[in-house]
Motif scaffolding. Structure first.
Motif, mmCIF file in Angstrom:
data_model
loop_
_atom_site.group_PDB
_atom_site.id
_atom_site.type_symbol
_atom_site.label_atom_id
_atom_site.label_comp_id
_atom_site.label_asym_id
_atom_site.label_seq_id
_atom_site.Cartn_x
_atom_site.Cartn_y
_atom_site.Cartn_z
ATOM 1 N N TYR A 205 -3.057 -48.851 -44.948
ATOM 2 C CA TYR A 205 -2.628 -48.234 -46.221
ATOM 3 C C TYR A 205 -1.126 -47.959 -46.261
ATOM 4 C CZ TYR A 205 -7.628 -47.743 -46.422
ATOM 5 O OH TYR A 205 -8.968 -48.022 -46.406
ATOM 6 N N TYR B 141 -4.623 -42.007 -36.448
ATOM 7 C CA TYR B 141 -4.059 -42.342 -37.759
ATOM 8 C C TYR B 141 -3.646 -43.812 -37.872
ATOM 9 C CZ TYR B 141 -3.966 -37.297 -37.624
ATOM 10 O OH TYR B 141 -4.330 -35.978 -37.496
ATOM 11 N N LEU C 137 -4.756 -45.554 -41.122
ATOM 12 C CA LEU C 137 -4.001 -45.085 -42.296
ATOM 13 C C LEU C 137 -2.632 -45.765 -42.333
ATOM 14 C CD1 LEU C 137 -4.702 -41.220 -42.415
ATOM 15 C CD2 LEU C 137 -5.865 -43.053 -43.622
ATOM 16 N N THR D 63 -7.349 -37.696 -45.913
ATOM 17 C CA THR D 63 -7.984 -38.268 -47.119
ATOM 18 C C THR D 63 -6.973 -38.381 -48.252
ATOM 19 O OG1 THR D 63 -10.014 -37.120 -46.467
ATOM 20 C CG2 THR D 63 -9.954 -38.003 -48.702
ATOM 21 N N LYS E 122 -4.577 -41.379 -47.663
ATOM 22 C CA LYS E 122 -5.214 -42.680 -47.906
ATOM 23 C C LYS E 122 -5.381 -42.929 -49.404
ATOM 24 C CE LYS E 122 -9.783 -44.739 -47.318
ATOM 25 N NZ LYS E 122 -11.007 -44.768 -46.483
ATOM 26 N N LYS F 124 -3.991 -45.774 -51.962
ATOM 27 C CA LYS F 124 -4.938 -46.686 -52.620
ATOM 28 C C LYS F 124 -4.713 -46.682 -54.132
ATOM 29 C CE LYS F 124 -9.373 -47.106 -51.527
ATOM 30 N NZ LYS F 124 -10.363 -47.711 -50.642
#
Ligand SMILES: Cc1cc2nc3c(=O)[nH]c(=O)nc-3n(C[C@H](O)[C@H](O)[C@H](O)COP(=O)(O)OP(=O)(O)OC[C@H]3O[C@@H](n4cnc5c(N)ncnc54)[C@H](O)[C@@H]3O)c2cc1C
Length: 430
Positions: free
Chosen positions: A99, A92, A95, A46, A49, A53
């Protein structure tokens, strides 16, 4: 560069994150800032990511020895026959692809806080501006005699999902009708406070259908446990709890804990010499922060990592943040929900610090769902904020436990539980 509008939009759309103040301004940082994250569980994934972001100019490297992460949430449901490991397996790729998180499949063997370096199992060294440590828990094998990591192929803990869960499930399937399952619950604090009791419920659900003469004995070094009255209500309703024919028995033995295991005969012995024989023995050991956190000097005497909660920065080592089960966010429980909430607040703090901005004043949320049967769910929720003493406090009047105990409401809670699992895994890994 992160605009104020973009930041506020993300803050308000982040499930589980309530941001009460936000003053981020255009970046003044060196553009090559690199954040390294140890551990790709609910906390680490988390954080990776959300940092990307929030500020795509920050490089993020996520390090975990496994390419596949198997979710502990939902793993107890395997014992009831209503879940499987494939559905709990995450990776993953998203991710990395969506990202731009750099994924490194290695174990971190050493942290050098002075040089800002981590060393990997292949001896590679990686430099960080800020390090986030989210390695989960390890076990305190020194608290039990006769059993350790090497005998978990006979006596599974199943407290890290995957092969251990499969092993315990296979033992339950192979057990005779009329057998005894003993669950040794761990002392506080441990990951997933309602977990041992949901596990007893899910095993009872299976036994009631396939081996109804069998019994489950929970040996507990605690005098109370999470959502206790709701569990007991459910056990009375479905498994005869409290009657002479109860499938589940809970024995609270705080002054007389289990101290020895005869692994070959599956006999546990307590401090006063009481002996209990199991056909299937699920010993869940006492816990502490994972080894790498301890080795780095991030832990206090109790074995957990103290942090400044508003930034999650270690109070022992600078520029290192600790989140998830390894950290001390008491009274937040050690849960995936809490790890996700802590990770988002940590991501905001790390982005703010690297941009030389003030950090936000956060609040944290947690909800823990448990199933008693596939159609009977229960939950506990709470919101936490920093008090004047800079300690985490529960927000008075917020949260609470399941109130409506009619059949329809409990079935809805069970649905929420399944939906929560889908949404948290997407929020953390997709
Ligand atoms: C049976 C069970 C049921 C549960 N059910 C729920 C539930 O319903 N709801 C809920 O909210 N929570 C639940 N939990 C709790 C939840 O699983 C944890 O709280 C959560 O996974 C914590 O996330 P984390 O990131 O701190 O650690 P983890 O998810 O444990 O991830 C840690 C990661 O760090 C990696 N790692 C460790 N050491 C190193 C190293 N040296 N180098 C690199 N990587 C390393 C590991 O490989 C691992 O992938 C449950 C737990 C159990 C055991």
């Amino acid at each position: 560069m992160l605009s104020r509008r973009h930041f506020i939009k993300l803050a308000s759309s982040s499930a589980g994150l309530l941001v009460t103040a936000c003053n981020i301004k255009p970046s003044k940082k060196n553009t090559s800032a690199h954040v390294v994250i140890i551990g790709g569980g609910f906390g680490g994934a988390t954080a990776a990511k959300y940092i990307r972001k929030l500020d795509p100019t920050i490089q993020v490297t996520l390090i975990d020895p496994k390419t596949q992460y198997i979710s502990c949430p939902g793993s107890n449901w395997i014992f009831a026959g209503i879940q499987n490991t494939t559905l709990l397996s995450l990776n993953y790729q998203s991710l990395s692809n969506h990202y731009g998180v750099n994924i490194v499949t290695q174990k971190v063997t050493f942290i050098d806080p002075e040089k800002h370096l981590v060393t990997l199992s292949d001896h590679q060294k990686i430099h960080y501006a800020r390090l986030i440590v989210s390695p989960g828990i390890d076990f305190r094998w020194e608290t039990i005699e006769g059993h350790n990591e090497s005998s978990t192929d006979l006596i599974p803990h199943a407290w890290k999902a995957g092969s251990q869960t499969t092993l315990l499930n296979n033992q339950l399937r192979a057990m005779k009708n009329g057998g005894t399952v003993i669950i040794c619950a761990p002392p506080n604090p441990f990951k997933c406070p309602p977990g041992p009791y949901e596990r007893a419920s899910m095993i009872a659900y299976y036994l009631k259908r396939h081996k109804p003469k069998s019994k489950i004995l929970i040996l507990d070094p605690k005098s109370k446990f999470s959502k206790q009255s709701l569990f007991i209500q459910g056990w009375k309703k479905h498994y005869g709890f409290g009657s002479s024919n109860s499938m589940i028995e809970w024995l609270s033995i705080p002054d007389n804990p289990v101290i020895n295991i005869d692994i070959n005969n599956k006999i546990v012995e307590t401090d006063f010499g009481d002996k209990f024989k199991a056909d299937v023995l699920n010993y869940i050991p006492a816990q502490k922060a994972a080894h790498i956190a301890e080795k780095a000097g991030l832990c206090d005497k109790k074995g957990w990592c103290p942090v400044a909660h508003n930034s999650s920065e270690s109070t022992l080592l600078p520029d290192i943040h600790v989140i998830g089960d390894a950290s001390n966010y008491n009274p937040l429980p050690k849960s995936a929900f809490a790890a996700n909430s802590e990770a988002k607040i940590c991501a905001f703090a790390v982005v703010s610090l690297l941009n030389r901005q003030k950090i936000i004043k956060p609040t944290w949320t947690n909800t823990c769902y448990s199933l008693i049967t596939p159609e009977h769910g229960i939950s506990v929720s709470m919101i936490y904020k920093l008090g004047k003493n800079r300690k985490l406090n529960k927000v008075t009047g917020a949260g609470g436990v399941t109130q409506n105990t009619d059949k329809k409401s409990l079935a809805l809670e069970a649905d929420y539980s399944r939906q929560w699992l889908t949404s948290i895994t997407q929020d953390s890994f997709s």
